[in-house]
Motif scaffolding. Structure first.
Motif, short mmCIF file in Angstrom:
data_model
loop_
_atom_site.label_atom_id
_atom_site.label_comp_id
_atom_site.label_asym_id
_atom_site.label_seq_id
_atom_site.Cartn_x
_atom_site.Cartn_y
_atom_site.Cartn_z
N TRP A 1 38.91 16.64 25.63
CA TRP A 1 40.22 17.20 25.28
C TRP A 1 40.66 18.28 26.26
CZ3 TRP A 1 38.88 18.08 19.42
CH2 TRP A 1 38.71 16.84 18.81
N TYR B 1 45.27 20.76 19.39
CA TYR B 1 43.92 21.08 19.88
C TYR B 1 43.37 22.38 19.29
CZ TYR B 1 46.45 24.09 23.19
OH TYR B 1 47.25 25.04 23.76
N ALA C 1 44.76 18.49 27.10
CA ALA C 1 45.02 19.20 25.84
C ALA C 1 46.33 18.77 25.22
CB ALA C 1 45.02 20.71 26.08
N ILE D 1 38.94 21.03 27.00
CA ILE D 1 38.59 22.34 26.44
C ILE D 1 37.14 22.65 26.79
CG2 ILE D 1 38.29 23.65 24.30
CD1 ILE D 1 40.56 21.95 23.13
N VAL E 1 44.95 15.03 22.33
CA VAL E 1 44.77 15.48 20.95
C VAL E 1 46.09 16.08 20.47
CG1 VAL E 1 43.91 17.74 21.71
CG2 VAL E 1 43.35 16.92 19.42
N ALA F 1 42.00 21.35 15.99
CA ALA F 1 40.89 20.43 16.23
C ALA F 1 39.62 21.20 16.62
CB ALA F 1 41.28 19.44 17.32
N LEU G 1 34.28 18.50 23.05
CA LEU G 1 35.60 19.02 23.40
C LEU G 1 35.95 18.82 24.86
CD1 LEU G 1 35.57 22.39 21.40
CD2 LEU G 1 36.50 20.18 20.71
N VAL H 1 41.17 26.36 27.61
CA VAL H 1 41.69 25.08 28.09
C VAL H 1 41.58 25.06 29.62
CG1 VAL H 1 43.70 23.59 28.28
CG2 VAL H 1 43.26 24.83 26.15
#
Length: 315
Positions: free
Chosen positions: A215, A169, A162, A217, A166, A172, A212, A156
């Motif tokens: 998010w 996460y 994060a 990430i 979401v 996900a 990603l 992350v």
């Protein structure tokens, strides 16, 4: 804006997809202890107990005794104090909300929040996490079902995204990786999946990074661990591989024979106009044969006469 890439969350309150999804390989256990937050929990308990004791001591000094009201007040004040003072570990970041809206990312170290109006919803673990995922009985482009087991290393870089973009996460990431793996297998043949594993890793990493990033990430690496073909298809595939190897061997032998024949033609053309060179070559071959076998070679007199000049005497 520069990304702060430190790590990723390795834990989640909900079951991870890799635990629910069928896997073709076992999870690796290193036997190393995981870090804990026991010290932070103990600190919260100590703060609660200390504030409660302080309130009860004040009640004892002011009222001359400790009643039910004093106990209730001490518990309430202790809870408020414990919820306002937090320990955030070095690898964590706390997402602080104020009246339900994002306020700041705090930590590491000692973090203070206003009672009631502020709270932090989640502690984001920013270490590198490894998520195992698999695709079972996935059809390749040539309609061969395969089981593929892989692992994605991620972290992350934005705790705010994060926490706010979401719901879970960690899960996900696992579900997104599994779906991406299935799609990549469906676009390739079995030979491409088995022989071009590096290309499959690179494709998965590129697609996951794009999906990603929103998010917060970042994908560090994706590694395909194992590719398993159903047992009933293995004999047919083995027979096909053997036939292909035999065909390649025969083609290689035919090419070698063609090269040898071309060289023999060139050699014969060279010896055709030079009988003495041909005799020397014959003697050399005879010498090599005797040298290897260790026998005796008898040379006919007619053969040796070919090296005597016309009109000359034999040596």
């Amino acid at each position: 804006m520069t990304r702060k890439k430190h790590g990723a969350d390795a834990s989640s309150s909900s079951p991870s997809p890799q635990e629910r999804a069928p896997q073709t390989g076992a999870r690796l256990e290193t036997g190393r202890n995981r870090t804990s937050r026991n010290g932070a929990v103990a600190f919260t308990i100590i703060v609660f107990a200390a504030v409660c004791a302080l309130v009860l001591a004040c009640a004892q000094a002011l009222a001359g005794g400790i009643g039910l009201a004093a106990l209730v007040i001490a518990v309430v004040v202790g809870i408020l104090a414990a919820s306002s003072v937090h320990i955030v570990m070095e690898w964590e970041r706390a997402v602080v909300m104020r009246f339900g809206r994002f306020n700041r990312v705090a930590g590491p170290g000692l973090v203070f929040t206003w009672p009631v109006i502020e709270f932090y919803t989640v502690r984001i673990d920013q270490r590198v996490a490894a998520t195992y995922f698999g695709a079972e009985e996935t059809l390749t482009s040539d309609l061969v079902p395969v089981n593929v087991d892989a692992v994605v290393f991620w972290m992350v870089f934005s705790p705010k995204k994060a926490a706010t973009e979401v719901e879970d996460y960690v899960s996900a990431v696992a579900w997104m990786a599994q779906a991406t793996l299935r799609a990549a297998i469906g676009r390739a043949s079995l030979a491409e999946v088995a022989c071009r594993r590096d290309q499959l890793d690179a494709e998965l990493k590129e697609v996951l990074e794009a999906k990603l990033d929103g998010w917060g990430i970042d994908v560090i690496d994706v590694e395909v661990r194992d590719i398993v073909v159903p047992r009933e298809l293995q004999p047919a595939m083995a027979a096909g591989a053997i036939a292909a190897r035999e065909r390649d061997a025969r083609m290689t032998l035919a090419e070698a024979e063609a090269d040898i024949s071309d060289m023999l033609k060139d050699a014969s053309a060279s010896y055709a106009g030079d009988p003495e060179a041909m005799r020397l070559r014959t003697m050399h071959l005879a010498y090599e044969s005797v040298k290897q076998s260790g026998g005796t070679l008898v040379i006919p007199s007619a053969f040796s006469e070919g090296f005597v000049p016309e009109g000359g005497e034999k040596a």
